[in-house]
Design a protein around this motif. Structure first.
Motif, PDB file in Angstrom:
ATOM      1  N   GLY A 111     -13.340  11.669  -3.417  1.00  0.00           N
ATOM      2  CA  GLY A 111     -12.889  12.609  -2.851  1.00  0.00           C
ATOM      3  C   GLY A 111     -11.444  11.520  -4.167  1.00  0.00           C
ATOM      4  N   ILE A 112      -9.952  11.676  -3.279  1.00  0.00           N
ATOM      5  CA  ILE A 112      -8.924  11.525  -4.265  1.00  0.00           C
ATOM      6  C   ILE A 112      -8.207  10.091  -2.976  1.00  0.00           C
ATOM      7  N   GLY A 113      -9.281   9.823  -2.122  1.00  0.00           N
ATOM      8  CA  GLY A 113      -8.510   8.749  -1.406  1.00  0.00           C
ATOM      9  C   GLY A 113      -7.717   8.753  -0.245  1.00  0.00           C
ATOM     10  N   GLY A 114      -8.532  10.629   0.095  1.00  0.00           N
ATOM     11  CA  GLY A 114      -7.080  10.082   1.611  1.00  0.00           C
ATOM     12  C   GLY A 114      -8.027   9.245   3.129  1.00  0.00           C
ATOM     13  N   ASP A 115      -9.164   9.611   3.145  1.00  0.00           N
ATOM     14  CA  ASP A 115      -9.760   8.677   4.282  1.00  0.00           C
ATOM     15  C   ASP A 115     -10.033   7.495   3.904  1.00  0.00           C
ATOM     16  N   ALA A 116      -9.991   7.108   2.926  1.00  0.00           N
ATOM     17  CA  ALA A 116     -10.390   5.202   2.183  1.00  0.00           C
ATOM     18  C   ALA A 116      -8.995   5.230   2.945  1.00  0.00           C
ATOM     19  N   LEU A 117      -7.710   5.536   2.089  1.00  0.00           N
ATOM     20  CA  LEU A 117      -6.402   5.094   2.609  1.00  0.00           C
ATOM     21  C   LEU A 117      -6.336   4.969   4.131  1.00  0.00           C
ATOM     22  N   ALA A 118      -7.023   6.065   4.551  1.00  0.00           N
ATOM     23  CA  ALA A 118      -6.597   5.869   6.335  1.00  0.00           C
ATOM     24  C   ALA A 118      -7.554   4.517   7.086  1.00  0.00           C
ATOM     25  N   PHE A 119      -8.429   4.489   6.632  1.00  0.00           N
ATOM     26  CA  PHE A 119     -10.054   3.273   6.925  1.00  0.00           C
ATOM     27  C   PHE A 119      -9.116   1.732   6.320  1.00  0.00           C
ATOM     28  N   ALA A 120      -7.975   1.636   5.030  1.00  0.00           N
ATOM     29  CA  ALA A 120      -8.200   0.770   4.432  1.00  0.00           C
ATOM     30  C   ALA A 120      -6.520  -0.045   5.506  1.00  0.00           C
ATOM     31  N   THR A 135     -12.259  12.282 -10.641  1.00  0.00           N
ATOM     32  CA  THR A 135     -11.788  12.257  -9.044  1.00  0.00           C
ATOM     33  C   THR A 135     -11.738  10.415  -8.464  1.00  0.00           C
ATOM     34  N   ALA A 136     -13.045   9.714  -9.701  1.00  0.00           N
ATOM     35  CA  ALA A 136     -12.997   8.542  -8.825  1.00  0.00           C
ATOM     36  C   ALA A 136     -12.357   7.263  -9.554  1.00  0.00           C
ATOM     37  N   ALA A 137     -11.881   7.532 -10.652  1.00  0.00           N
ATOM     38  CA  ALA A 137      -9.582   7.140 -11.336  1.00  0.00           C
ATOM     39  C   ALA A 137      -8.692   7.730 -11.035  1.00  0.00           C
ATOM     40  N   ILE A 138      -8.614   8.842 -10.152  1.00  0.00           N
ATOM     41  CA  ILE A 138      -7.949   8.962  -9.295  1.00  0.00           C
ATOM     42  C   ILE A 138      -7.733   8.516  -8.326  1.00  0.00           C
ATOM     43  N   ALA A 139      -9.043   7.824  -7.458  1.00  0.00           N
ATOM     44  CA  ALA A 139      -9.118   7.208  -6.247  1.00  0.00           C
ATOM     45  C   ALA A 139      -8.735   6.013  -6.486  1.00  0.00           C
ATOM     46  N   ALA A 140      -9.186   5.219  -7.561  1.00  0.00           N
ATOM     47  CA  ALA A 140      -8.931   3.930  -7.943  1.00  0.00           C
ATOM     48  C   ALA A 140      -7.566   3.763  -7.774  1.00  0.00           C
ATOM     49  N   TYR A 141      -6.254   4.228  -8.510  1.00  0.00           N
ATOM     50  CA  TYR A 141      -5.606   4.750  -9.169  1.00  0.00           C
ATOM     51  C   TYR A 141      -4.560   4.803  -7.760  1.00  0.00           C
ATOM     52  N   ASN A 142      -4.821   5.548  -6.424  1.00  0.00           N
ATOM     53  CA  ASN A 142      -4.240   5.779  -4.840  1.00  0.00           C
ATOM     54  C   ASN A 142      -4.854   4.732  -4.064  1.00  0.00           C
ATOM     55  N   LEU A 143      -5.592   3.953  -4.316  1.00  0.00           N
ATOM     56  CA  LEU A 143      -6.187   2.579  -3.742  1.00  0.00           C
ATOM     57  C   LEU A 143      -5.997   1.305  -4.343  1.00  0.00           C
ATOM     58  N   ALA A 144      -5.398   1.227  -5.312  1.00  0.00           N
ATOM     59  CA  ALA A 144      -4.743  -0.043  -6.003  1.00  0.00           C
ATOM     60  C   ALA A 144      -4.210  -0.529  -5.112  1.00  0.00           C
ATOM     61  N   VAL A 145      -3.367  -0.391  -4.540  1.00  0.00           N
ATOM     62  CA  VAL A 145      -2.115  -0.581  -3.537  1.00  0.00           C
ATOM     63  C   VAL A 145      -3.573  -2.156  -2.588  1.00  0.00           C
ATOM     64  N   PHE A 146      -4.360  -1.416  -2.367  1.00  0.00           N
ATOM     65  CA  PHE A 146      -4.673  -2.928  -0.997  1.00  0.00           C
ATOM     66  C   PHE A 146      -5.535  -3.277  -1.495  1.00  0.00           C
ATOM     67  N   GLY A 147      -5.508  -3.558  -3.364  1.00  0.00           N
ATOM     68  CA  GLY A 147      -6.565  -5.009  -3.715  1.00  0.00           C
ATOM     69  C   GLY A 147      -8.051  -4.651  -3.773  1.00  0.00           C
ATOM     70  N   ASP A 148      -8.540  -6.218  -2.938  1.00  0.00           N
ATOM     71  CA  ASP A 148     -10.433  -6.332  -3.295  1.00  0.00           C
ATOM     72  C   ASP A 148     -10.443  -5.920  -2.062  1.00  0.00           C
ATOM     73  N   THR A 149     -10.174  -5.105  -0.734  1.00  0.00           N
ATOM     74  CA  THR A 149     -10.103  -4.650   0.398  1.00  0.00           C
ATOM     75  C   THR A 149     -10.903  -3.593  -0.537  1.00  0.00           C
ATOM     76  N   VAL A 150     -10.872  -2.934  -0.536  1.00  0.00           N
ATOM     77  CA  VAL A 150     -11.146  -1.409  -1.732  1.00  0.00           C
ATOM     78  C   VAL A 150     -11.782  -1.280  -3.020  1.00  0.00           C
TER      79      VAL A 150
END
Length: 403
Positions: A111-120, A135-150
């Motif tokens: 989805g928009i990365g809610g659980d992935a955000l918590a995992f990272a 949706t994948a593009a939005i998730a990539a934006y939301n999770l970009a702060v974690f760099g190559d961890t995600v």
């Protein structure tokens, strides 16, 4: 993927577009949105950009309830926000992963990365996948702060490589085509299909997020099933397998109230407590406890019994309460009709009433219109069935520090 949505996203994901979004601030009401559209169009911005910026500002305002301050730095689709896990709930998913020793998790249907955000944020490496391009593009934006961890990519869950991950997280989509609406669907309408999800969960430690009302008969018998409520609302059911399922636990109710978490666990559905007459206290179990069928466990903890064998109200005389119930001190009982209730309201000087009902075919809002509320005190009115009788119970809410 809708071309109009991709056009809006393309317009938004530019330095100018994102700056414009940050400058706009929250858009809460329809009137806010209309004013923002007029102002941005008058300033010469394109229709796609204006639609994207105003829509995102509105979604960010709504998302605060789930993501708190993080919402101001995220992007959303409406359906993605609807489906997304609340951040405090996602933090519990991440904690379970960490406790089980998981280092890398595949989030399939991110989805928009809610659980992935918590995992990272919990230190896990995350491979996030969503079938939808927007949706994948939005998730990539939301999770970009974690760099190559995600890593985030578009793709089907069933086609995702899993050889390098320790665990899976699945949030099967329950949607109509596109991003605008959700609907109730059957097991065959999930994406990925639930049969596939349950099968893959036998090969790797897995958490599968489902709606809390999912048919219990369709759940894997060997898994741990956990119902979760947040601030009084049951928000999800999670099926846990492998190392993510706890030894000896097959049923659990996780109750989150503010920053506090309480959990009730059992090896199976709890046997029902005995039925008893209404006592000094009435207890309303949390919805997660009811869904997990652990009401009997709580009733025994409270030294009480069931008011009716088919209705989830607990009663007793002991001055005890629990984080798994809302407790009420009984004032008076009467027939469940407006005339009898109004007499009690006058006698107790009640002017403010909270109405709860269970086991009766009655509309609380319609019943309220029949009541005369002119007093200075407040109370709670329960409309329920006890055997063949329709009963009204006037009671006062009890805080834990009052018993």
């Amino acid at each position: 993927m809708h071309s109009s949505e991709m056009a809006e996203l393309t317009a938004l994901l530019t330095p100018d577009g994102l700056s414009l979004l940050d400058e706009l601030g929250p858009v809460v009401s329809t009137a806010d949105a209309a004013r923002a559209v007029s102002r941005l169009r008058a300033a010469g911005h394109s229709p796609d950009l204006v639609s994207a910026v105003v829509g995102q500002a509105h979604l960010r305002a709504k998302a605060t309830a789930k993501f708190g301050d993080f919402a101001a730095r995220m992007l959303f689709t409406r359906a993605g926000l609807e489906q997304a896990t609340r951040l405090p709930v996602a933090a519990h998913h991440a904690s379970r992963m960490r406790t089980a020793g998981i280092a890398r998790v595949a989030d399939l249907g991110c989805g928009i990365g809610g659980d992935a955000l918590a995992f990272a944020a919990a230190g896990l490496r995350v491979d996030a996948v969503d079938a939808d391009e927007v949706t994948a593009a939005i998730a990539a934006y939301n999770l970009a702060v974690f760099g190559d961890t995600v890593t985030v990519r578009q793709g089907r869950a069933e086609a995702s490589p899993l050889s390098d991950v320790d665990a899976l997280w699945l949030d099967p989509a329950r949607r109509t085509a596109g991003h605008r609406e959700t609907r109730r669907v059957g097991a065959a309408d999930y994406s990925p299909p639930l049969d596939w999800a349950f099968e893959i969960a036998q090969t790797l430690p897995t958490g599968i997020k489902l709606g809390p009302g999912h048919d219990r008969d369709e759940l894997p018998a060997e898994a741990e099933t956990q119902w979760v409520s947040a601030d009084g609302t049951v928000v999800e059911l999670v099926v846990w397998t492998g190392a993510l399922a706890r030894d000896g636990v097959r049923r659990s109710a996780l109750v989150l109230r503010g920053e506090r978490a309480h959990e009730l666990t059992a090896a199976a559905d709890a046997p029902d407590a005995e039925v008893r007459e209404l006592g000094a206290y009435l207890h309303e179990p949390d919805g997660a406890v009811i869904r997990a069928r652990l009401v009997g466990e709580v009733a025994r903890e409270l030294e009480g019994g069931m008011l009716d064998p088919h209705i989830a109200y607990i009663t007793g005389d002991a001055a005890l309460t629990s984080p798994f119930v809302q407790s009420f001190r009984v004032r008076e009982t009467m027939a469940a009709n407006a005339k009898a209730v109004n007499a009690a309201l006058r006698a107790h000087d009640i002017g403010t009433i909270e109405i709860k009902k269970r086991g009766m075919d009655v509309d609380p809002a319609a019943f309220r219109k029949k009541l005369t509320l002119r007093g200075h005190a407040s109370a709670t009115l329960f409309l329920t069935r006890v055997g063949t009788r329709h009963l009204a119970i006037l009671a006062d809410r009890v805080r834990a520090d009052q018993v």
